[in-house]
Design a protein around this motif. Structure first.
Motif, PDB file in Angstrom:
ATOM      1  N   GLY A 227     -33.369  44.042-120.720  1.00  0.00           N
ATOM      2  CA  GLY A 227     -34.560  43.233-120.467  1.00  0.00           C
ATOM      3  C   GLY A 227     -35.295  43.573-119.193  1.00  0.00           C
ATOM      4  N   ASN A 286     -33.259  46.846-124.826  1.00  0.00           N
ATOM      5  CA  ASN A 286     -32.927  45.529-125.369  1.00  0.00           C
ATOM      6  C   ASN A 286     -31.451  45.406-125.731  1.00  0.00           C
ATOM      7  OD1 ASN A 286     -32.815  47.011-127.767  1.00  0.00           O
ATOM      8  ND2 ASN A 286     -34.873  46.379-128.408  1.00  0.00           N
ATOM      9  N   VAL A 350     -32.222  37.726-127.476  1.00  0.00           N
ATOM     10  CA  VAL A 350     -31.203  38.750-127.277  1.00  0.00           C
ATOM     11  C   VAL A 350     -29.872  38.048-127.041  1.00  0.00           C
ATOM     12  CG1 VAL A 350     -30.449  40.678-125.844  1.00  0.00           C
ATOM     13  CG2 VAL A 350     -32.876  40.345-126.300  1.00  0.00           C
ATOM     14  N   LEU A 356     -30.303  42.715-130.046  1.00  0.00           N
ATOM     15  CA  LEU A 356     -31.518  42.017-130.441  1.00  0.00           C
ATOM     16  C   LEU A 356     -31.213  41.141-131.648  1.00  0.00           C
ATOM     17  CD1 LEU A 356     -34.595  41.666-130.084  1.00  0.00           C
ATOM     18  CD2 LEU A 356     -34.892  43.584-131.657  1.00  0.00           C
TER      19      LEU A 356
END
Length: 395
Positions: A227, A286, A350, A356
């Motif tokens: 992130g 991610n 997440v 994800l």
């Protein structure tokens, strides 16, 4: 508030008044009389280069110069190279001809002489500076560095109203042909009436990222959190082309070229950079993973890949979200069926392990989370500069 910064040999002075920021920086050009820059194989070479003080060693690349948008800059230059004249060419910046550092159109600076270049840092972006006297030789000798202009009062934006990021890195690619660093070339005599320099064919043996290669690159790994938005500034001052290959998990988006924003971001895991070009790339993982960013060095005569350098990528952990104002917290937290978030629109979900999960979407600030299993998640707004919060789901 007006602040004047002067960086000189023995002086650092700050003054205040009412207007824009004026910045004065002194660069000194020098030549190493003994081999002193260590390559990845342990061998030492001689360099020409720029430093900010007399005592500083000559490094590859030379110091990065950093300014803010709107700064009026006085770049002072003192040539102590003992031989050829030098200049500072401001590669990519919007400067007038007199301050552009091209000898016949601007001016050059002889040994033990000084000069000054004046410009306004009008556009946030990534630029280069280098010597433009016998530039093929002097750039290879080490007379180059990166120049960065950041948006005023917004160090975590690419430009005003641009992309937000959490951290920033800058990579400058180049090469070294050790035969071009012989004393006869690095410490060459100068005849203004006959400035031709005779050099060997260019066959570099060392391929550099920020002056390092091979095992040396283990000291500059690319590490980030899940992130985390990273702005990577890339520039090529070598004579080979560069092909940057990103792991798919970094979700690379090219957002700027040669100091200007692109009309729209271009997502690509491969970016080609030719000599003198600069790019800005936003990277955001991610999930957690380990991989390499590959930097290929392409011989532009044959189009073959002469060398590949690898920078280790480690994505682990999560962007710190421990401190939030109360109005940015999800509630109730823990939650079961619905959660209130500070913004409507869409939020990326997440898992705490970095996978994800999906997306929340609502035209109000109330979001249905019944599809989520019990666990802890990171919720990141897809608008509002990626505001992130934690959410625990109970079933």
């Amino acid at each position: 508030m007006r602040t004047i910064y002067t960086i000189a040999l023995f002086l650092s002075l700050v003054l205040s008044s009412q207007a824009q920021v004026d910045t004065s920086v002194l660069l000194i050009s020098k030549v190493s009389f003994q081999p002193q820059f260590e390559l990845s194989d342990g061998n030492l070479i001689k360099l020409m280069g720029y430093t900010k003080t007399l005592s500083a060693p000559i490094l590859l690349p030379s110091p990065t110069l950093e300014f803010e948008e709107g700064d009026s800059v006085n770049l002072s230059f003192w040539n102590l190279s003992q031989g050829a004249p030098h200049t500072i060419h401001l590669h990519g910046l919007d400067v007038d001809q007199a301050n552009d550092g091209v000898p016949n159109l601007s001016f050059d600076v002889s040994h033990d002489d000084t000069g000054s270049y004046y410009f306004k840092a009008s556009h946030p972006g990534t630029y280069l500076y280098h010597c433009h006297v016998a530039s093929v030789l002097h750039v290879q000798a080490g007379m180059y560095g990166m120049l960065i202009v950041r948006p005023k009062n917004s160090p975590n934006l690419t430009w005003e109203n641009g992309y937000a990021f959490n951290s920033e890195r800058a990579w400058l690619m180049s090469e070294v042909d050790t035969f071009w660093h012989a004393d006869s070339l690095i410490n060459h005599t100068w005849d203004a009436q006959n400035p031709m320099q005779y050099i060997l064919p260019y066959k570099p043996q060392h391929f550099l990222v920020n002056g390092q290669s091979e095992a040396q690159l283990s000291a500059m790994p690319y590490s980030a959190s899940v992130g985390e938005k990273v702005y990577l500034r890339l520039a090529n001052i070598g004579y080979y082309g560069n092909r940057i290959i990103f792991p798919a998990g970094l979700n690379a988006n090219v957002v700027s070229s040669d100091g200007r924003p692109l009309p729209s971001a271009a997502q690509s895991d491969t970016l080609e950079i030719y000599p003198g070009e600069r790019y800005g790339v936003l990277l955001e993982a991610n999930s957690e993973f380990t991989d390499d960013i590959e930097v290929e060095y392409v011989d532009l005569n044959t189009q073959s890949v002469a060398n590949t350098q690898n920078v280790l990528v480690t994505i682990e952990g999560f962007l710190e979200v421990d401190e939030f104002k109360n109005d940015l917290l999800a509630y109730p937290n823990p939650a079961t069926n619905v959660v209130n978030l500070p913004y409507s629109g869409s939020w990326t979900v997440v898992s705490i392990t970095g996978n994800l999960v999906g997306e929340l979407s609502s035209s109000s600030k109330v979001f249905d989370i019944r599809f989520l299993s019990a666990g802890t998640y990171l919720l990141k707004s897809n608008e509002n500069n990626g505001v992130t919060t934690r959410l625990t789901v109970l079933k």
